[in-house]
Design a protein around this motif. Structure first.
Motif, PDB file in Angstrom:
ATOM      1  N   VAL A   1       0.808  -0.969   0.131  1.00 19.93           N
ATOM      2  CA  VAL A   1       0.120   0.137   0.076  1.00 19.93           C
ATOM      3  C   VAL A   1       0.772   1.117   0.055  1.00 19.93           C
ATOM      4  O   VAL A   1       1.906   1.316   0.694  1.00 19.93           O
ATOM      5  CB  VAL A   1      -1.017   0.104   1.290  1.00 19.93           C
ATOM      6  N   LEU A   2       0.669   2.121  -0.832  1.00 17.14           N
ATOM      7  CA  LEU A   2       1.177   3.486  -0.938  1.00 17.14           C
ATOM      8  C   LEU A   2       0.704   4.347   0.188  1.00 17.14           C
ATOM      9  O   LEU A   2      -0.601   4.302   0.291  1.00 17.14           O
ATOM     10  CB  LEU A   2       0.805   4.220  -2.021  1.00 17.14           C
ATOM     11  N   ARG A   3       1.698   4.853   0.941  1.00 19.26           N
ATOM     12  CA  ARG A   3       1.058   5.676   2.190  1.00 19.26           C
ATOM     13  C   ARG A   3       1.536   7.292   1.848  1.00 19.26           C
ATOM     14  O   ARG A   3       2.541   7.446   1.241  1.00 19.26           O
ATOM     15  CB  ARG A   3       1.860   5.443   3.385  1.00 19.26           C
ATOM     16  N   PRO A   4       0.424   8.241   2.224  1.00 18.49           N
ATOM     17  CA  PRO A   4       0.865   9.485   1.872  1.00 18.49           C
ATOM     18  C   PRO A   4       2.114   9.970   2.768  1.00 18.49           C
ATOM     19  O   PRO A   4       2.531   9.794   3.881  1.00 18.49           O
ATOM     20  CB  PRO A   4      -0.275  10.173   2.521  1.00 18.49           C
ATOM     21  N   SER A   5       2.787  10.541   1.852  1.00 23.34           N
ATOM     22  CA  SER A   5       4.096  11.081   2.275  1.00 23.34           C
ATOM     23  C   SER A   5       4.226  12.529   2.803  1.00 23.34           C
ATOM     24  O   SER A   5       5.282  13.037   3.437  1.00 23.34           O
ATOM     25  CB  SER A   5       5.498  10.888   1.466  1.00 23.34           C
ATOM     26  N   GLY A   6       3.244  13.024   2.226  1.00 23.83           N
ATOM     27  CA  GLY A   6       3.080  14.596   2.422  1.00 23.83           C
ATOM     28  C   GLY A   6       4.095  15.561   1.440  1.00 23.83           C
ATOM     29  O   GLY A   6       3.893  16.661   1.428  1.00 23.83           O
ATOM     30  N   ALA A   7       4.591  14.673   0.421  1.00 20.60           N
ATOM     31  CA  ALA A   7       5.264  15.336  -0.394  1.00 20.60           C
ATOM     32  C   ALA A   7       5.276  14.355  -1.961  1.00 20.60           C
ATOM     33  O   ALA A   7       5.573  13.326  -1.354  1.00 20.60           O
ATOM     34  CB  ALA A   7       6.938  15.590  -0.078  1.00 20.60           C
ATOM     35  N   PRO A   8       4.914  14.997  -2.784  1.00 23.10           N
ATOM     36  CA  PRO A   8       4.979  14.155  -4.246  1.00 23.10           C
ATOM     37  C   PRO A   8       6.406  13.509  -4.447  1.00 23.10           C
ATOM     38  O   PRO A   8       6.154  12.349  -5.049  1.00 23.10           O
ATOM     39  CB  PRO A   8       4.516  15.254  -5.145  1.00 23.10           C
ATOM     40  N   HIS A   9       7.393  13.946  -4.008  1.00 22.22           N
ATOM     41  CA  HIS A   9       8.580  13.574  -4.615  1.00 22.22           C
ATOM     42  C   HIS A   9       8.988  12.371  -3.388  1.00 22.22           C
ATOM     43  O   HIS A   9      10.128  11.785  -3.713  1.00 22.22           O
ATOM     44  CB  HIS A   9       9.766  14.546  -4.656  1.00 22.22           C
ATOM     45  N   VAL A  10       8.258  12.137  -2.382  1.00 27.40           N
ATOM     46  CA  VAL A  10       8.938  11.044  -1.752  1.00 27.40           C
ATOM     47  C   VAL A  10       7.543   9.860  -1.612  1.00 27.40           C
ATOM     48  O   VAL A  10       6.626   9.928  -1.485  1.00 27.40           O
ATOM     49  CB  VAL A  10       8.853  11.782  -0.134  1.00 27.40           C
ATOM     50  N   PHE A  11       8.252   8.607  -1.650  1.00 26.32           N
ATOM     51  CA  PHE A  11       7.466   7.471  -1.867  1.00 26.32           C
ATOM     52  C   PHE A  11       7.548   6.808  -0.532  1.00 26.32           C
ATOM     53  O   PHE A  11       8.742   6.566   0.037  1.00 26.32           O
ATOM     54  CB  PHE A  11       8.240   6.610  -2.738  1.00 26.32           C
ATOM     55  N   ASN A  12       6.424   6.397  -0.098  1.00 26.36           N
ATOM     56  CA  ASN A  12       6.335   5.724   1.370  1.00 26.36           C
ATOM     57  C   ASN A  12       5.166   4.522   0.748  1.00 26.36           C
ATOM     58  O   ASN A  12       4.204   4.395   0.530  1.00 26.36           O
ATOM     59  CB  ASN A  12       5.795   6.581   2.342  1.00 26.36           C
ATOM     60  N   ALA A  13       5.761   3.316   1.409  1.00 30.75           N
ATOM     61  CA  ALA A  13       4.971   2.063   1.122  1.00 30.75           C
ATOM     62  C   ALA A  13       5.094   1.423   2.385  1.00 30.75           C
ATOM     63  O   ALA A  13       6.059   1.189   2.956  1.00 30.75           O
ATOM     64  CB  ALA A  13       5.208   1.530  -0.338  1.00 30.75           C
ATOM     65  N   GLU A  14       4.153   0.496   2.375  1.00 31.91           N
ATOM     66  CA  GLU A  14       3.829  -0.642   3.327  1.00 31.91           C
ATOM     67  C   GLU A  14       3.658  -2.087   2.875  1.00 31.91           C
ATOM     68  O   GLU A  14       2.843  -2.117   2.056  1.00 31.91           O
ATOM     69  CB  GLU A  14       2.951  -0.248   4.380  1.00 31.91           C
ATOM     70  N   ILE A  15       4.653  -2.751   2.854  1.00 34.54           N
ATOM     71  CA  ILE A  15       4.498  -4.173   2.433  1.00 34.54           C
ATOM     72  C   ILE A  15       4.073  -4.984   3.549  1.00 34.54           C
ATOM     73  O   ILE A  15       4.705  -4.993   4.568  1.00 34.54           O
ATOM     74  CB  ILE A  15       5.797  -4.828   2.053  1.00 34.54           C
ATOM     75  N   ARG A  16       3.076  -5.755   3.525  1.00 34.86           N
ATOM     76  CA  ARG A  16       2.508  -6.552   4.659  1.00 34.86           C
ATOM     77  C   ARG A  16       2.054  -7.807   4.041  1.00 34.86           C
ATOM     78  O   ARG A  16       1.539  -8.326   3.254  1.00 34.86           O
ATOM     79  CB  ARG A  16       1.337  -5.899   5.208  1.00 34.86           C
ATOM     80  N   GLY A  17       2.685  -9.281   4.646  1.00 33.76           N
ATOM     81  CA  GLY A  17       2.325 -10.216   4.209  1.00 33.76           C
ATOM     82  C   GLY A  17       3.402 -11.441   4.651  1.00 33.76           C
ATOM     83  O   GLY A  17       4.061 -11.087   5.687  1.00 33.76           O
ATOM     84  N   ARG A  18       3.533 -12.455   3.774  1.00 28.42           N
ATOM     85  CA  ARG A  18       4.421 -13.541   4.136  1.00 28.42           C
ATOM     86  C   ARG A  18       5.714 -12.851   4.162  1.00 28.42           C
ATOM     87  O   ARG A  18       6.216 -12.150   3.624  1.00 28.42           O
ATOM     88  CB  ARG A  18       4.451 -14.507   2.800  1.00 28.42           C
ATOM     89  N   SER A  19       6.730 -13.733   5.023  1.00 29.58           N
ATOM     90  CA  SER A  19       7.818 -12.683   5.292  1.00 29.58           C
ATOM     91  C   SER A  19       8.854 -12.963   3.967  1.00 29.58           C
ATOM     92  O   SER A  19       8.842 -13.799   3.181  1.00 29.58           O
ATOM     93  CB  SER A  19       8.525 -13.620   6.408  1.00 29.58           C
ATOM     94  N   LEU A  20       9.407 -11.728   4.018  1.00 31.36           N
ATOM     95  CA  LEU A  20      10.576 -11.663   3.034  1.00 31.36           C
ATOM     96  C   LEU A  20      11.955 -11.599   3.428  1.00 31.36           C
ATOM     97  O   LEU A  20      12.747 -11.888   2.865  1.00 31.36           O
ATOM     98  CB  LEU A  20       9.980 -10.257   2.064  1.00 31.36           C
ATOM     99  N   ALA A  21      12.215 -10.663   4.745  1.00 33.17           N
ATOM    100  CA  ALA A  21      13.290 -10.661   5.193  1.00 33.17           C
ATOM    101  C   ALA A  21      13.857 -11.948   5.563  1.00 33.17           C
ATOM    102  O   ALA A  21      15.256 -12.371   5.419  1.00 33.17           O
ATOM    103  CB  ALA A  21      13.563  -9.650   6.113  1.00 33.17           C
ATOM    104  N   VAL A  22      13.156 -12.767   6.418  1.00 36.16           N
ATOM    105  CA  VAL A  22      13.421 -14.105   6.851  1.00 36.16           C
ATOM    106  C   VAL A  22      12.766 -15.006   6.223  1.00 36.16           C
ATOM    107  O   VAL A  22      11.332 -14.859   6.420  1.00 36.16           O
ATOM    108  CB  VAL A  22      13.571 -13.967   8.349  1.00 36.16           C
TER     109      VAL A  22
END
Lengths: 135, 451
Positions: free
Chosen positions: B347-368
Motif C-alpha cells: 500500500v502506498l502511504r501519503p508522504s506529505g510530499a509528491p517526491h517522497v515514496f512511502n509504502a507498506e509491505i505486509r504479508g508472508r515474510s520476505l526478510a527471513v
C-alpha cells in the motif's frame, strides 16, 4: 458426591488445564522463544502450587474416601475449577486468534485472570487437597 | 535502539511536580535541528498561578567536542501551572531561544518518556538522517524532563544482560550468511580488558545500533567532576569531561559528555562507571537504519517521459514513477515468496510530499524465510538525481523499518509491533532486491526463499 470423587474431578480439571496451557505455550509456533519462556514463567507458579498440592494429596490416598460432600461444596468446587481450567487456555487461544492484540496485553490478561480466580481456586485447592489435620 | 529507548525511559521516569518545591529538569530547546540548547531548568511551582524559574542553557553542537567553556545562558521563565502541564513565557536573552508567545507544555511522550513536559514536535525538526528540515528563529521544540537519577541497575544493563552479568545485549557477532549472533563475554572479563583487547573485541563485533563516536555520557554530581577528570587522566588517553561548565548552573546532578578514544566507548563507559564519580554512564546511542540502497534504474518510458516533459505538473510527475515502483515491489515480493499476492498487500502511504515514496509491505515474510512468519516492512524511496538521465530515472530506496510475528494467518498490527526486524536483515533484503533487479524490473529465481 463422595469427597475423593470430587477431588479427582477437580484435580483432573486443573492438571489437564495445566498441561494444555503448557502444551499450547510450548508447541504453538506463533511465540518467539523469549516470549515462550516468559509466558511459561508467568503461568507456572500458580499452576505449580495447585498441581503440587493435588499430586501430594493424591499420592497420600490410601483408601477411597466416600464421605459425602455438601452439594454446594461440590457444585462450587467443580464450577470454580472448570472456570479456572478453561480460562487460562482460552486466554492463550484468544491471543493466538488475534483477539488479544499483543504480547503485553496477553501478560496483562493472564495476570488479571490469575489474580481474579487465583484466590477462589487457592481456597478450593486448600480445602480439598490441603494437608490432612492430625486427629 | 530498543536499549537506548529503555535507557531514556529509565532515566526520565516521571516524578509529578510537588507544589511548594522548586522542580529540576533537564532542558532541551530547539529552533531547528542545528540550533539547539541543552541544560537544566529550575522551576518553582509553589504558586500555580505564578510559576517562576530559570533555564540554564548552553548551545548544543554536533558532535560535542569543544574543550573550552561555552557561554552559559540564563533564561528567566514565568508562567502558571495548568492541568495539562505548564504554560511558560521565556525571557529574552541574547543568542538564546526566543518565543513571543506563551509556550504550552503538555505532559507527553518526548525523548524523555512519559511525563516529560513537551512543547512542539521534535520529529518535525529532523528528517530520517537527522538533517534540519525546519528553519526559522522561533522556538519550535522544547522539552523539560524531570531530573531523576536512573536506577542503579540500569548502569549494568547497558553493558550487560541484567540476568547473567555478561556483555551481550549491545553487541552482535558478524556472522556472514547466518545472521547476527549475540556475543557474550563476562562483564568481569570485559572490564579487565586492556585497551588493545577492547578495540580488538569491538572490531570483531557489530553493534545493534550506532553510537556517537568517541563520546560517553555520564550523569553525576557536579562536585565530582574533578574526581572524574582525575580518573580519566589516570587512564592516560587524554579523555576529557567536555561540558562540565553546565554544572555552574546548579549544584547537584548534571549530565556531562566525556570525550574518549573511538572504539573504546564501551570500555570507557565501564571504567567511568567504576570510577565512583558518576551515578551512571553510557554510550550515546544514535538510531541505526539500513541506509539507502544503490540506485535502482527505472527505464519505463512513461516514467522517463514524465520527468522530461515540462508541462507535467510536479504533483503528477512522480505518479508514474511510484506506480512503477509499487509494481516492481509487488513483482519482487512474488519472486521472493511465491504466493505473496494471495494474502500480501503493498500500500502506498501519503508522504506529505509528491517526491517522497512511502509504502507498506505486509504479508508472508520476505526478510527471513520461515513458513509461518509474517512481516510488515516500510519502504521509502526518492529520486537519485546523480544517476538520472534522459534514458532512466534512478531511485534510491531504503526499507526503513519492519516488524514481524508468527501465525497461521496474518497477525494484527499490534502483534507485529512486538518484534522489530533487525536493521541488518532489512539491509540484506533491500540489497537482495536492488542487487538482483533485472533491466525490466523483474527478479530471477535466485531471490526465492529457500525454506
Amino acid at each position: 458426591m463422595p469427597l475423593d470423587t470430587l477431588r479427582i474431578v477437580v484435580g483432573l480439571l486443573i492438571i489437564l488445564s495445566h498441561l494444555t496451557s503448557f502444551a499450547m505455550v510450548l508447541l504453538y509456533g506463533w511465540l518467539e522463544p523469549a516470549e515462550r519462556m516468559e509466558l511459561a514463567l508467568i503461568i507456572s507458579p500458580m499452576f505449580g502450587v495447585y498441581v503440587s498440592a493435588i499430586v501430594r494429596r493424591v499420592t497420600m490416598m490410601e483408601s477411597y474416601d466416600r464421605t459425602p460432600t455438601h452439594v454446594a461444596l461440590a457444585g462450587l468446587s467443580i464450577g470454580i475449577a472448570l472456570i479456572y481450567a478453561l480460562t487460562v487456555p482460552a486466554v492463550i487461544l484468544a491471543f493466538e486468534s488475534g483477539s488479544i492484540g499483543n504480547f503485553g496485553d496477553l501478560k496483562n490478561v493472564i495476570g488479571i485472570v490469575e489474580t481474579a480466580l487465583g484466590l477462589y481456586t487457592g481456597a478450593l485447592v486448600d480445602r480439598l487437597f490441603g494437608t490432612p489435620k492430625a486427629s | 535502539m530498543r536499549s537506548y529507548l529503555a535507557f531514556v525511559t529509565a532515566a526520565a521516569a516521571f516524578v509529578s511536580p510537588v507544589a511548594g518545591a522548586a522542580e529540576r529538569y533537564e532542558a532541551q530547546l530547539a529552533h531547528s535541528a542545528d540550533t539547539e540548547w541543552i541544560g537544566f531548568a529550575e522551576i518553582d511551582l509553589s504558586d500555580a498561578a505564578a510559576v517562576r524559574g530559570e533555564l540554564c542553557l548552553v548551545r548544543k553542537e554536533y558532535p560535542d567536542r569543544r574543550t573550552e567553556p561555552r557561554t552559559l545562558l540564563r533564561v528567566p521563565v514565568t508562567g502558571r501551572a495548568v492541568a495539562e502541564g505548564l504554560e511558560l513565557n521565556l525571557g529574552t536573552v541574547r543568542d538564546g531561544p526566543r518565543s513571543d508567545a506563551t509556550l504550552a507544555f503538555a505532559r507527553g511522550t518526548g525523548d524523555g518518556g512519559e511525563g516529560a513536559l513537551v512543547f512542539g514536535d521534535l520529529l518535525a525538526l529532523r528528517d530520517k538522517e537527522g538533517n534540519p528540515i525546519l528553519g526559522g528563529t522561533k522556538l519550535a521544540y522544547a522539552e523539560l524532563t524531570p531530573l531523576v537519577p536512573p536506577s542503579p541497575d540500569f548502569e549494568i544493563s547497558m553493558l550487560s544482560s541484567a540476568s547473567d552479568q555478561q556483555v551481550a545485549i549491545l553487541l552482535e557477532e558478524v556472522n556472514p550468511g547466518q545472521g547476527p549472533v549475540t556475543a557474550l563475554v563476562p562483564l568481569e572479563e570485559y572490564e579487565n580488558f586492556t585497551r588493545e583487547q577492547a578495540i580488538a573485541f569491538e572490531q570483531k563485533h557489530e553493534r545493534e545500533m550506532l553510537y556517537d563516536a568517541g563520546a560517553v555520557v555520564a550523569l553525576m554530581d557536579s562536585a565530582k567532576i574533578p574526581q572524574l577528570q582525575r580518573a580519566l587522566d589516570a587512564l592516560g588517553d587524554g579523555a576529557r569531561v567536555m561540558n562540565g561548565e553546565i554544572s555552574a548552573c546548579h549544584g547537584g546532578v548534571v549530565q556531562v559528555t566525556v570525550s574518549v578514544p573511538p572504539m573504546l566507548e564501551f570500555w570507557y563507559t565501564r571504567q567511568i562507571q567504576k570510577s565512583g564519580a558518576v551515578i551512571t554512564a553510557y554510550p550515546w546511542g544514535l538510531p541505526l537504519d539500513p541506509g539507502w540502497t544503490d540506485p535502482l534504474m527505472i527505464q519505463t518510458a512513461a516514467v522517463v517521459a514524465a520527468f522530461g516533459n515540462p508541462r507535467i505538473a510536479m504533483a503528477q510527475k512522480y505518479r508514474p514513477l511510484w506506480e512503477t515502483l509499487k509494481a516492481a515491489l509487488t513483482r519482487f515480493a512474488a519472486a521472493r515468496r511465491p504466493g505473496f499476492a494471495q494474502s500480501g498487500t503493498i500500500v502506498l502511504r501519503p508522504s506529505g510530499a509528491p517526491h517522497v515514496f512511502n509504502a507498506e509491505i505486509r504479508g508472508r515474510s520476505l526478510a527471513v524465510c520461515q513458513a509461518n512468519r509474517w512481516e510488515q516492512i516500510f519502504v521509502e524511496a526518492t529520486v537519485n538525481p546523480s544517476v538520472t538521465s534522459s534514458s532512466a530515472v534512478g531511485v534510491s530506496l531504503q526499507m526503513s523499518d519492519g516488524f514481524y510475528a508468527r501465525g497461521a494467518t496474518m497477525p494484527s498490527d499490534a502483534r507485529m509491533r512486538d518484534h522489530r526486524i533487525s536493521d541488518s536483515e532489512l539491509k540484506a533484503l533491500q540489497d537482495l532486491m536492488v542487487g538482483n533487479a533485472q533491466k525490466n524490473l523483474t527478479w530471477p529465481a535466485a531471490v526465492r526463499c529457500q525454506q
